[in-house]
Scaffold this active site. Sequence first.
Site, mmCIF file in Angstrom:
data_model
loop_
_atom_site.group_PDB
_atom_site.id
_atom_site.type_symbol
_atom_site.label_atom_id
_atom_site.label_comp_id
_atom_site.label_asym_id
_atom_site.label_seq_id
_atom_site.Cartn_x
_atom_site.Cartn_y
_atom_site.Cartn_z
ATOM 1 N N ARG A 42 54.544 -20.408 -23.361
ATOM 2 C CA ARG A 42 54.142 -21.575 -22.557
ATOM 3 C C ARG A 42 52.750 -22.076 -22.962
ATOM 4 O O ARG A 42 52.500 -23.280 -22.939
ATOM 5 C CB ARG A 42 54.176 -21.236 -21.068
ATOM 6 C CG ARG A 42 55.583 -21.230 -20.498
ATOM 7 C CD ARG A 42 55.575 -20.901 -19.028
ATOM 8 N NE ARG A 42 56.911 -21.043 -18.455
ATOM 9 C CZ ARG A 42 57.235 -20.680 -17.222
ATOM 10 N NH1 ARG A 42 56.317 -20.151 -16.424
ATOM 11 N NH2 ARG A 42 58.457 -20.850 -16.773
ATOM 12 N N LYS A 204 75.420 -13.309 -10.454
ATOM 13 C CA LYS A 204 76.030 -13.734 -9.192
ATOM 14 C C LYS A 204 76.501 -15.176 -9.180
ATOM 15 O O LYS A 204 75.743 -16.083 -9.507
ATOM 16 C CB LYS A 204 75.004 -13.560 -8.068
ATOM 17 C CG LYS A 204 74.733 -12.122 -7.735
ATOM 18 C CD LYS A 204 73.828 -12.061 -6.535
ATOM 19 C CE LYS A 204 73.621 -10.632 -6.071
ATOM 20 N NZ LYS A 204 72.574 -10.572 -5.054
ATOM 21 N N GLY A 361 65.590 -18.419 -16.811
ATOM 22 C CA GLY A 361 65.580 -16.976 -16.553
ATOM 23 C C GLY A 361 65.736 -16.069 -17.754
ATOM 24 O O GLY A 361 64.929 -16.088 -18.677
ATOM 25 N N GLY A 384 63.262 -21.652 -13.150
ATOM 26 C CA GLY A 384 63.856 -22.270 -11.965
ATOM 27 C C GLY A 384 64.092 -23.770 -12.125
ATOM 28 O O GLY A 384 65.108 -24.293 -11.666
HETATM 29 C C1 3PG Z 1 57.987 -20.527 -13.211
HETATM 30 O O1 3PG Z 1 57.469 -19.532 -13.719
HETATM 31 O O2 3PG Z 1 59.208 -20.660 -13.086
HETATM 32 C C2 3PG Z 1 57.086 -21.658 -12.818
HETATM 33 O O3 3PG Z 1 55.795 -21.430 -13.240
HETATM 34 C C3 3PG Z 1 57.159 -21.910 -11.336
HETATM 35 O O4 3PG Z 1 56.655 -20.825 -10.621
HETATM 36 P P1 3PG Z 1 57.061 -20.615 -9.108
HETATM 37 O O5 3PG Z 1 58.510 -20.184 -9.120
HETATM 38 O O6 3PG Z 1 56.138 -19.557 -8.567
HETATM 39 O O7 3PG Z 1 56.914 -21.937 -8.419
#
Ligand code: 3PG
Length: 405
Positions: A42, A204, A361, A384
Amino acid sequence: MSRFETLDTLPALNNKPAGCRVLLRGDLNVPMQNGVVTEATRIDRLAPTILELADRGCKVVVISHFDRPKGKFIPEMSVAPLLAPLRKALGGREVVFVENCIGETAKEAVNGLPNGGIALLENLRFHPGEEGNDCDFIEALASIGDVFVHDAFSTAHRAHASTEGIAHVLPSAAGRLMQAELSALDEALGNPERPMLAVVGGAKVSTKLDVLSNLVSKVDRLVIGGAMANTFLYALGTDIGASLCEKDMADTARAVMADADAAGCEVILPSDVVIAERFEAGTPSETVQIAAVRQDAMILDIGEKSALALAESLKECKTVLWNGPLGAFEIRPFDNGTNIVAKAAAKLTVEGRLRSVAGGGDTVAALSAAKALNDFSYVSTAGGAFLEWLEGKVLPGVAALEVKQ
Ligand code: 3PG
Ligand code: MG
């Protein structure tokens, strides 16, 4: 695709960029152990935007969250340890660390930067106003910048002050990484070359239900892998022995398959599987036909025949979208199915026959272990946010950047 200002079009960055204070939202939420960054993708991917702005003479003010301090100062969650990796990613350029992201300290540090200078401000989430998308906090942030550049697609599913609110206050643009993510994702799902195949793996059904429901109406072939496939097999009446399975999701799985059928999307489940009595390194395993899973055995991967069939299926496709491993890839030999299919996708991509986009993920870890990652057309840095995008949701951080017609 919606329209955004970019570094090429935002007037403030082009007419008189020298000295322009750019608040640059990055996602420096990288894996760290004992204060040492263990995976810097990142940071590396953000570097080109920082360099481009600095080379135009802007004062580049990098803002980010790190972890989840929930509005409190937690020393272990300081972004200070990211300073060295950030400097390294920028080819050794000087970066000033500022102990607060708002207030006089921040304002003085930013105003004091030379043109082309770079600052890294302390964790945004030390202030409750960040996650609260609070007006006062937005104002405080906005007062230290002249323009806002959003370069953190991976945070765009959050409607926070620095990811959403501020875009309504300052002239705003997408940074280079955000631009690349949005155009890769648009080519992969918004406007793909067909046939298009999606691989969705993971444990899941319950966490990927919205993803599956959205994809069946968009893709031509949907490969379901991981323990999630067990739930689908169970829903079809297959005996899956002691495999991980969400039995209460059987109706849901059948509904997904019915929707796929109605939309002309082929759902692909394994015809052979690798089974073992325990999920442990060194446990004896064997490959059996799906109808021959023993009562005491768990399905831990797709079989080689199924994997090779998927590799063949990919040859007929023009686009693949990948999220999640096909098997329990963390322990050998249960990584074999993922490896075979990922390598096939990588090879077709290198040959120019397939566009391959992956994210979310475990996906990056699984493709990296398969040594396929670098050959994919695009790998998203988002977790996410990638999933919410796969669900077809509007991401608030992206919506806030859209140029209203
Ligand atoms: C992540 O790592 O998916 C993003 O930086 C968002 O982080 P968060 O899920 O704590 O909002
Ligand atoms: Mg997260």
